[in-house]
Design a protein around this motif. Structure first.
Motif, PDB file in Angstrom:
ATOM      1  N   LEU A 170       2.886 -18.865 -49.986  1.00 24.13           N
ATOM      2  CA  LEU A 170       1.208 -19.363 -50.171  1.00 24.13           C
ATOM      3  C   LEU A 170       1.009 -19.566 -48.854  1.00 24.13           C
ATOM      4  O   LEU A 170      -0.310 -19.029 -48.191  1.00 24.13           O
ATOM      5  CB  LEU A 170       1.083 -20.632 -50.862  1.00 24.13           C
ATOM      6  CG  LEU A 170       1.161 -20.556 -52.409  1.00 24.13           C
ATOM      7  CD1 LEU A 170       1.551 -21.795 -53.162  1.00 24.13           C
ATOM      8  CD2 LEU A 170       0.124 -19.735 -53.080  1.00 24.13           C
ATOM      9  N   ARG A 171       1.698 -20.210 -47.990  1.00 25.37           N
ATOM     10  CA  ARG A 171       1.324 -20.515 -46.511  1.00 25.37           C
ATOM     11  C   ARG A 171       1.019 -19.333 -45.607  1.00 25.37           C
ATOM     12  O   ARG A 171       0.112 -19.036 -44.725  1.00 25.37           O
ATOM     13  CB  ARG A 171       2.605 -21.465 -45.713  1.00 25.37           C
ATOM     14  CG  ARG A 171       2.296 -22.745 -46.227  1.00 25.37           C
ATOM     15  CD  ARG A 171       3.052 -23.633 -45.598  1.00 25.37           C
ATOM     16  NE  ARG A 171       3.012 -24.900 -46.065  1.00 25.37           N
ATOM     17  CZ  ARG A 171       4.085 -25.999 -46.076  1.00 25.37           C
ATOM     18  NH1 ARG A 171       5.291 -25.486 -45.619  1.00 25.37           N
ATOM     19  NH2 ARG A 171       4.004 -26.937 -46.541  1.00 25.37           N
ATOM     20  N   GLY A 172       1.897 -18.212 -45.978  1.00 27.97           N
ATOM     21  CA  GLY A 172       1.836 -16.746 -45.360  1.00 27.97           C
ATOM     22  C   GLY A 172       0.381 -16.061 -45.696  1.00 27.97           C
ATOM     23  O   GLY A 172      -0.123 -15.242 -45.170  1.00 27.97           O
ATOM     24  N   MET A 173      -0.404 -16.490 -46.882  1.00 26.13           N
ATOM     25  CA  MET A 173      -1.272 -15.909 -47.222  1.00 26.13           C
ATOM     26  C   MET A 173      -2.650 -15.956 -46.437  1.00 26.13           C
ATOM     27  O   MET A 173      -3.731 -15.475 -46.457  1.00 26.13           O
ATOM     28  CB  MET A 173      -1.899 -16.296 -48.816  1.00 26.13           C
ATOM     29  CG  MET A 173      -0.903 -15.824 -49.806  1.00 26.13           C
ATOM     30  SD  MET A 173      -1.185 -16.378 -51.442  1.00 26.13           S
ATOM     31  CE  MET A 173      -0.014 -15.652 -52.298  1.00 26.13           C
ATOM     32  N   THR A 174      -2.334 -17.019 -45.434  1.00 25.10           N
ATOM     33  CA  THR A 174      -3.618 -17.222 -44.587  1.00 25.10           C
ATOM     34  C   THR A 174      -3.953 -16.089 -43.661  1.00 25.10           C
ATOM     35  O   THR A 174      -4.905 -16.102 -42.919  1.00 25.10           O
ATOM     36  CB  THR A 174      -3.402 -18.764 -43.752  1.00 25.10           C
ATOM     37  OG1 THR A 174      -2.185 -18.566 -43.235  1.00 25.10           O
ATOM     38  CG2 THR A 174      -3.612 -19.883 -44.586  1.00 25.10           C
ATOM     39  N   ALA A 187      -8.097 -36.848 -51.096  1.00 24.44           N
ATOM     40  CA  ALA A 187      -8.768 -35.736 -51.771  1.00 24.44           C
ATOM     41  C   ALA A 187     -10.007 -36.062 -52.691  1.00 24.44           C
ATOM     42  O   ALA A 187     -10.081 -37.337 -53.027  1.00 24.44           O
ATOM     43  CB  ALA A 187      -7.804 -35.095 -52.768  1.00 24.44           C
ATOM     44  N   MET A 188     -10.910 -35.102 -52.865  1.00 29.32           N
ATOM     45  CA  MET A 188     -12.301 -35.757 -53.648  1.00 29.32           C
ATOM     46  C   MET A 188     -11.721 -35.334 -55.342  1.00 29.32           C
ATOM     47  O   MET A 188     -11.400 -34.339 -55.611  1.00 29.32           O
ATOM     48  CB  MET A 188     -13.375 -35.122 -53.388  1.00 29.32           C
ATOM     49  CG  MET A 188     -14.691 -35.275 -54.215  1.00 29.32           C
ATOM     50  SD  MET A 188     -15.898 -34.228 -53.896  1.00 29.32           S
ATOM     51  CE  MET A 188     -16.788 -35.042 -53.047  1.00 29.32           C
ATOM     52  N   ALA A 213       1.091 -30.883 -50.754  1.00 28.23           N
ATOM     53  CA  ALA A 213       2.319 -30.306 -50.082  1.00 28.23           C
ATOM     54  C   ALA A 213       2.113 -28.946 -49.360  1.00 28.23           C
ATOM     55  O   ALA A 213       2.891 -28.823 -48.398  1.00 28.23           O
ATOM     56  CB  ALA A 213       3.363 -30.192 -51.077  1.00 28.23           C
ATOM     57  N   VAL A 214       1.377 -28.178 -49.838  1.00 31.21           N
ATOM     58  CA  VAL A 214       1.296 -26.837 -49.165  1.00 31.21           C
ATOM     59  C   VAL A 214       0.070 -26.825 -48.162  1.00 31.21           C
ATOM     60  O   VAL A 214       0.393 -26.190 -47.094  1.00 31.21           O
ATOM     61  CB  VAL A 214       0.787 -25.720 -50.519  1.00 31.21           C
ATOM     62  CG1 VAL A 214       0.688 -24.421 -49.719  1.00 31.21           C
ATOM     63  CG2 VAL A 214       1.836 -25.746 -51.656  1.00 31.21           C
ATOM     64  N   PHE A 215      -0.932 -27.290 -48.513  1.00 30.37           N
ATOM     65  CA  PHE A 215      -2.065 -27.298 -47.283  1.00 30.37           C
ATOM     66  C   PHE A 215      -2.516 -28.822 -47.204  1.00 30.37           C
ATOM     67  O   PHE A 215      -3.597 -29.096 -47.412  1.00 30.37           O
ATOM     68  CB  PHE A 215      -3.280 -26.468 -47.409  1.00 30.37           C
ATOM     69  CG  PHE A 215      -2.699 -25.000 -47.551  1.00 30.37           C
ATOM     70  CD1 PHE A 215      -2.328 -24.107 -46.325  1.00 30.37           C
ATOM     71  CD2 PHE A 215      -2.697 -24.282 -48.923  1.00 30.37           C
ATOM     72  CE1 PHE A 215      -1.830 -23.120 -46.233  1.00 30.37           C
ATOM     73  CE2 PHE A 215      -2.286 -22.684 -48.525  1.00 30.37           C
ATOM     74  CZ  PHE A 215      -1.743 -22.200 -47.366  1.00 30.37           C
ATOM     75  N   PRO A 216      -1.583 -29.824 -46.913  1.00 34.11           N
ATOM     76  CA  PRO A 216      -2.039 -31.081 -47.083  1.00 34.11           C
ATOM     77  C   PRO A 216      -3.242 -31.647 -46.035  1.00 34.11           C
ATOM     78  O   PRO A 216      -3.813 -32.529 -45.960  1.00 34.11           O
ATOM     79  CB  PRO A 216      -0.846 -31.807 -46.737  1.00 34.11           C
ATOM     80  CG  PRO A 216       0.099 -31.117 -46.124  1.00 34.11           C
ATOM     81  CD  PRO A 216      -0.152 -29.674 -46.611  1.00 34.11           C
ATOM     82  N   ASP A 217      -3.416 -30.547 -44.834  1.00 35.06           N
ATOM     83  CA  ASP A 217      -4.113 -30.880 -43.861  1.00 35.06           C
ATOM     84  C   ASP A 217      -5.433 -30.333 -43.979  1.00 35.06           C
ATOM     85  O   ASP A 217      -6.143 -30.371 -42.874  1.00 35.06           O
ATOM     86  CB  ASP A 217      -3.415 -30.381 -42.353  1.00 35.06           C
ATOM     87  CG  ASP A 217      -1.966 -31.308 -42.088  1.00 35.06           C
ATOM     88  OD1 ASP A 217      -2.124 -32.363 -42.451  1.00 35.06           O
ATOM     89  OD2 ASP A 217      -1.307 -30.545 -41.527  1.00 35.06           O
ATOM     90  N   ALA A 249      -8.527 -26.347 -51.002  1.00 32.85           N
ATOM     91  CA  ALA A 249      -7.372 -26.617 -51.964  1.00 32.85           C
ATOM     92  C   ALA A 249      -7.561 -27.364 -53.200  1.00 32.85           C
ATOM     93  O   ALA A 249      -8.585 -28.431 -52.974  1.00 32.85           O
ATOM     94  CB  ALA A 249      -6.238 -27.657 -51.048  1.00 32.85           C
ATOM     95  N   ILE A 250      -7.402 -26.926 -54.246  1.00 31.33           N
ATOM     96  CA  ILE A 250      -7.982 -27.659 -55.401  1.00 31.33           C
ATOM     97  C   ILE A 250      -6.441 -27.764 -56.438  1.00 31.33           C
ATOM     98  O   ILE A 250      -5.843 -26.886 -56.878  1.00 31.33           O
ATOM     99  CB  ILE A 250      -8.840 -26.487 -56.206  1.00 31.33           C
ATOM    100  CG1 ILE A 250     -10.072 -26.438 -55.370  1.00 31.33           C
ATOM    101  CG2 ILE A 250      -9.457 -27.476 -57.642  1.00 31.33           C
ATOM    102  CD1 ILE A 250     -11.393 -25.688 -55.934  1.00 31.33           C
ATOM    103  N   ASP A 251      -6.448 -29.032 -56.922  1.00 31.98           N
ATOM    104  CA  ASP A 251      -5.140 -29.104 -57.500  1.00 31.98           C
ATOM    105  C   ASP A 251      -5.617 -29.898 -59.032  1.00 31.98           C
ATOM    106  O   ASP A 251      -6.975 -30.390 -59.073  1.00 31.98           O
ATOM    107  CB  ASP A 251      -4.283 -30.303 -56.943  1.00 31.98           C
ATOM    108  CG  ASP A 251      -3.377 -29.755 -56.090  1.00 31.98           C
ATOM    109  OD1 ASP A 251      -2.901 -28.612 -56.186  1.00 31.98           O
ATOM    110  OD2 ASP A 251      -2.995 -30.376 -54.997  1.00 31.98           O
ATOM    111  N   GLY A 252      -4.981 -29.954 -59.914  1.00 33.36           N
ATOM    112  CA  GLY A 252      -5.379 -30.734 -61.264  1.00 33.36           C
ATOM    113  C   GLY A 252      -4.437 -30.127 -62.096  1.00 33.36           C
ATOM    114  O   GLY A 252      -3.644 -29.208 -62.270  1.00 33.36           O
TER     115      GLY A 252
END
Ligand code: DC
Length: 229
Positions: free
Chosen positions: A114-118, A197-198, A133-137, A6-9
Motif C-alpha cells: 500500500l505504501r508503495g502505491m504512492t 481522524a474525523m 498504521a499505513v498512513f497515520p501522518d 485515508a478512510i477506515d471503518g
C-alpha cells in the motif's frame, strides 16, 4: 510526496462507495486495501492452506505475488495475470479473511504494498488500519461508521445485486459482527478510530452527504481540482 486520503471503518459502513466517488471528484486513485486481504485469503483457500494456522498462512503469504496497476481511476489487482473479480467477495472468503488479516506477516506485506502505491500518484485508500498504521501522518483521515442494521442491509443488497449470495439480513449481520469483533480485537493494527481522524456516522446520511463531508474537511490546497457532482 503524493496526497493520501485515508478512510477506515467496519464492513458495510460505505467506505468503498465514498472512496470511489471522492477519488473520481479529485482525480485520485481509489485503493481498496481489503481486496488485498481477500486475495491473500482466496489464494490460501485455493492452495488448501489452513487459515486458522498463522504460521502456515505467514509462510504461504510470502509466496503470493500480487500485481498492482492503475486502471480506470483505481488500483487494479491481478494474480498470475488473472483478475480475482467476485471470487474474493463470497461468504466463504468473508469468513476466512479476518483470521488471515490477524497474521502479522500478512499485514506487514500488505502495508508495504500500500505504501508503495504512492508512486502512482494521489490516493484515496480505504480499509481498517489506514489511518492508524499505513498512513497515520495523512492530514485527511476519516473513520466511517454506521449502525450494524444499516451496514447489514447494505451488504445484503449488494450481495443480491451482484449475484454473489442470497443470505438473510440476519445472517449477513451475524457474519459482519463476527468479523468486526476479530478485526477490532486483534493484536496487530486493530480497527479503531485514530486520534485526530474525523468520525462520520453514515446511518442516516445519503452517499452524497458523506462525500460532501469528506471533501469539505480536506486541506484547502487539495481541493482546487474538485469536479462537481
Ligand atoms: O473491507 P473488506 O471487508 O473487503 O476487508 C476484508 C478483510 O480484510 C476484513 O476482515 C478486514 C481486513 N482488512 C484489514 O485487516 N485491514 C485493512 N486495511 C483492510 C481490510
Amino acid at each position: 510526496m503524493a496526497n493520501v486520503i485515508a478512510i477506515d471503518g467496519p464492513s458495510g459502513a460505505g467506505k468503498s462507495s465514498v472512496s470511489r466517488i471522492v477519488g473520481e471528484r479529485l482525480g485520485y486513485l481509489h485503493v481498496d486495501s481489503g481486496a488485498l486481504y481477500r486475495i491473500m485469503t482466496w489464494q490460501c483457500l485455493e492452495n488448501r492452506v489452513d487459515t486458522s494456522d498463522p504460521r502456515a498462512v505467514a509462510d504461504f503469504a510470502a509466496t503470493v505475488e500480487i500485481e498492482c496497476c492503475p486502471e480506470n481511476g483505481a488500483i487494479a489487482y491481478y494474480v498470475k495475470g488473472e483478475a480475482p473479480g467476485n471470487r474474493i467477495r463470497t461468504p466463504e472468503i468473508n469468513a476466512h479473511a479476518s483470521p488471515v488479516a490477524t497474521v502479522k506477516e500478512v499485514r506487514d506485506r500488505i502495508t508495504a504494498i500500500l505504501r508503495g502505491m504512492t508512486a502512482y500518484g494521489n490516493l484515496v485508500v480505504e480499509g481498517r488500519d489506514i489511518t492508524t498504521a499505513v498512513f497515520p501522518d495523512s492530514p485527511a483521515r476519516f473513520y466511517l461508521t454506521a449502525s450494524a442494521e444499516a451496514r447489514a442491509a447494505r451488504r445484503q443488497k449488494e450481495e443480491v445485486e451482484k449475484g454473489i449470495a442470497n443470505q438473510s439480513a440476519e445472517t449477513v449481520k451475524a457474519s459482519l459482527l463476527a468479523r468486526d469483533k476479530i478485526d477490532s480485537t486483534r493484536k496487530y493494527a486493530p480497527l479503531r478510530k485514530a486520534d485526530g481522524a474525523m468520525e462520520i456516522d453514515s446511518s442516516d446520511l445519503t452517499l452524497e452527504q458523506v462525500v460532501e463531508t469528506v471533501l469539505a474537511a480536506l486541506p484547502a490546497e487539495w481541493k482546487s481540482g474538485i469536479l462537481s457532482a
